[in-house]
Design an enzyme around this catalytic site. Sequence first.
Site, PDB file in Angstrom:
ATOM      1  CD  GLU A 177      -9.828   3.500   0.304  1.00 37.38           C
ATOM      2  OE1 GLU A 177      -9.787   4.972   0.857  1.00 37.38           O
ATOM      3  OE2 GLU A 177      -9.528   2.607  -0.099  1.00 37.38           O
ATOM      4  CE  LYS A 184      -4.286  -2.223   0.382  1.00 35.35           C
ATOM      5  NZ  LYS A 184      -5.075  -1.508  -0.862  1.00 35.35           N
ATOM      6  CB  SER A 186       0.628  -7.652  -0.895  1.00 34.96           C
ATOM      7  OG  SER A 186      -0.835  -8.762  -0.241  1.00 34.96           O
TER       8      SER A 186
HETATM    9  C1  PLP Z   1      -1.637  -6.844   2.422  1.00 32.11           C
HETATM   10  C2  PLP Z   1      -2.647  -6.734   2.068  1.00 32.11           C
HETATM   11  N1  PLP Z   1      -2.201  -7.619   0.637  1.00 32.11           N
HETATM   12  C3  PLP Z   1      -3.996  -6.846  -0.139  1.00 32.11           C
HETATM   13  C4  PLP Z   1      -4.810  -6.131   0.251  1.00 32.11           C
HETATM   14  C5  PLP Z   1      -5.979  -5.930  -0.748  1.00 32.11           C
HETATM   15  O1  PLP Z   1      -5.875  -4.914  -1.426  1.00 32.11           O
HETATM   16  P1  PLP Z   1      -5.316  -5.183  -3.080  1.00 32.11           P
HETATM   17  O2  PLP Z   1      -6.288  -5.758  -3.693  1.00 32.11           O
HETATM   18  O3  PLP Z   1      -6.256  -3.505  -3.816  1.00 32.11           O
HETATM   19  O4  PLP Z   1      -4.183  -5.431  -3.081  1.00 32.11           O
HETATM   20  C6  PLP Z   1      -5.239  -5.245   1.536  1.00 32.11           C
HETATM   21  C7  PLP Z   1      -5.732  -4.176   2.164  1.00 32.11           C
HETATM   22  O5  PLP Z   1      -5.761  -4.246   2.961  1.00 32.11           O
HETATM   23  C8  PLP Z   1      -3.750  -5.966   2.471  1.00 32.11           C
HETATM   24  O6  PLP Z   1      -3.363  -5.474   3.131  1.00 32.11           O
END
Ligand code: PLP
Lengths: 389, 275
Positions: free
Chosen positions: A107, A85, A374
């Site tokens: 948000e 993020k 992620s």
């Molecule tokens: C670690 C992590 N992965 C994935 C996501 C999902 O978001 P996105 O699909 O936009 O990557 C989030 C959302 O808060 C997150 O904190």
Amino acid sequence: MRTLGKFGRYGGVYVPETLMPALEELEEAFATIVPGEEFKTRLASLLTDYAGRPTPLYHAENLSRKWGAQVFLKREDLLHGGAHKTNNALGQALLSKMMGKERIIAETGAGQHGVACAMSGALLGLKTEVYMGEVDMERQKPNVYRMQLLGTTVHPVKTGSRTLKDAINEALRDWIANLENTHYLLGTVAGPHPFPSMVKYFQKIIGEEASAQIQEKTARQPDYVVACVGGGSNAIGIFAEFIDKPSVQLVGVEPAGKGLDTDKHGAVLALGSFGCVHGMKSLVLQTKEGQIQEAHSISAGLDYPSVGPEHAFLKDTGRARYESATDEEALSAFHELCREEGIIPALESSHALFIGKRLAQGEAAGKSIVINLSGRGDKDLHEVMKHVK
Amino acid sequence: MLSRDRYAARFRRLKEAKQGALMPFTVLGWPDEETSFSIIKTMIDSGASALELGIAFSDPVADGPIIQAAAHKVIENGYTVIQALDLVAMARKYDADIPVGLLVYYNHIMAMGVEKFLEKASACGVDGVLVADLPAESSDEVLSTATAKGISTIFIVSPLTREERLAKIVEHASGFIYLVSRLGVTGVDERNADRDSRLAALIASIKKVTSLPVLAGFGISTPAHAEKMMAFGADGVITGSKIVDLVSKAEPSKMESELSSYLKQMVAALNSVKV
Ligand SMILES: Cc1ncc(COP(=O)(O)O)c(C=O)c1O
């Protein structure tokens, strides 16, 4: 507007007139400020020196041996803030600073995007306010504290499902009232144009790095790229560089919650229908007459009843495919990564890990698989410990 | 009467009588169908010039807490979009001439299909639609179908709408122009006097490019607000959150009389200023 930001029949601009001036201004800034040298230099330096890019591509040898494929983890969990993020938050915060805005709002679901905004706001001197569903504030408490420590006001959202969907509604309402001095720093590749394209632009660095890194390590491109999909930003971020490389299979992973045969899931691409919410056309979990339904996932960051329009498009064209993992399956992958590699992953990312494992043990045996890790799991400890018997 | 003519006929009559238009708003089916119908009848009987009726949506981003709560209650009750449209037909039966506008979010139209939704709306006596989240640039998705069914397409102009946009909006607009008279979502919260002072110029610039009447809404809850908007050159006002708020706070037995007295005060205020 310069364009309407369509991905086939998805995307577009579906917002009240009262928001149009802000979207026009933002699209203009994205088209003129972001490609400029000053912006590019400042963002590159922030990403390197402040946030810690590039993140490593880690060859997970223990998992590779156990699962029977070459598993590589893109370590966005090591990015400052603990998730991908930060890439987007820094980019948009810098943009809003250069647009002359004084305040950013956001948000957040898991709180990772909120934390990323809180850091960026503190760093760049922007007043920061974050909308977060009451339910999510409870299950991601450490991130609420982090935001507060970073000087951000967290507004609890008590309407609707009291999760991410309602937090987006509240942020949009705030923006409508304050658009002259405020930028809405949307956290994923959803919402009205230009957000899906702009957030993709700030996240595509994940795939650019991963592609170069795996080339260096294995002298070729991967066979599979796997990422979890909430709104879809980490997935689009890592997919983008590979979309034009047809030999690379792109696999997005949605939350199946308690199962696709229950009403407690967030598998929008699998089970949603064509609709319009949060300023975009996309696939949506909804009733026959068009009321938006609540999604469910153990991970707050995936708990969203729609999805970024480009994913719906990639699904329709067949360029990407979308699988799903249940709460239980994500938890099992969570524990496996902890024990096998000494890495505590976010519950969101654990969904991608589970499908990575299933691929490795099936059609992708012996192949190379890049999984987007992620985020890190510190925020989820409380939630996970509830399930540890 | 062809439905699209009801607005024109009503606004012509008001103009001749030098009266401002009062367009009250409520959410269809709130708090239940029977009460909702009696709210609508009270509006008509108390001198409403036209009605603006909303279909409850789960995620109404243009609405503040009062109308959100009403919408969520309607959905919780299991009240459907079809039932809401049938309630419009009941209103139409009660008054054959009053112009009725529908405030709807686009997802409800998509879910039923543009053609089918507008066909049903037209059959129920709807004169105009305002799609809350369909800006002018995306509106070609409904314009021709609405026109074919004789339904006016109502658009919002905000204090931040620039000249090029205004031109695009009036090109597509029919019925009347909905002027959002303060930034923000629907509600009864404080008006900003500084901003108000710019409204006269805005209304004048709208009138330069269209002959459609301009009705001011958002944050209009008192006769004083109504008078002010008329003095700025508006042709009338829309009041919604105040009505929902008033009805929710009233004792059921006194609801109709309290609502009626509020509406009559508004009508009096609108008529006290020379148009
Ligand atoms: C670690 C992590 N992965 C994935 C996501 C999902 O978001 P996105 O699909 O936009 O990557 C989030 C959302 O808060 C997150 O904190």
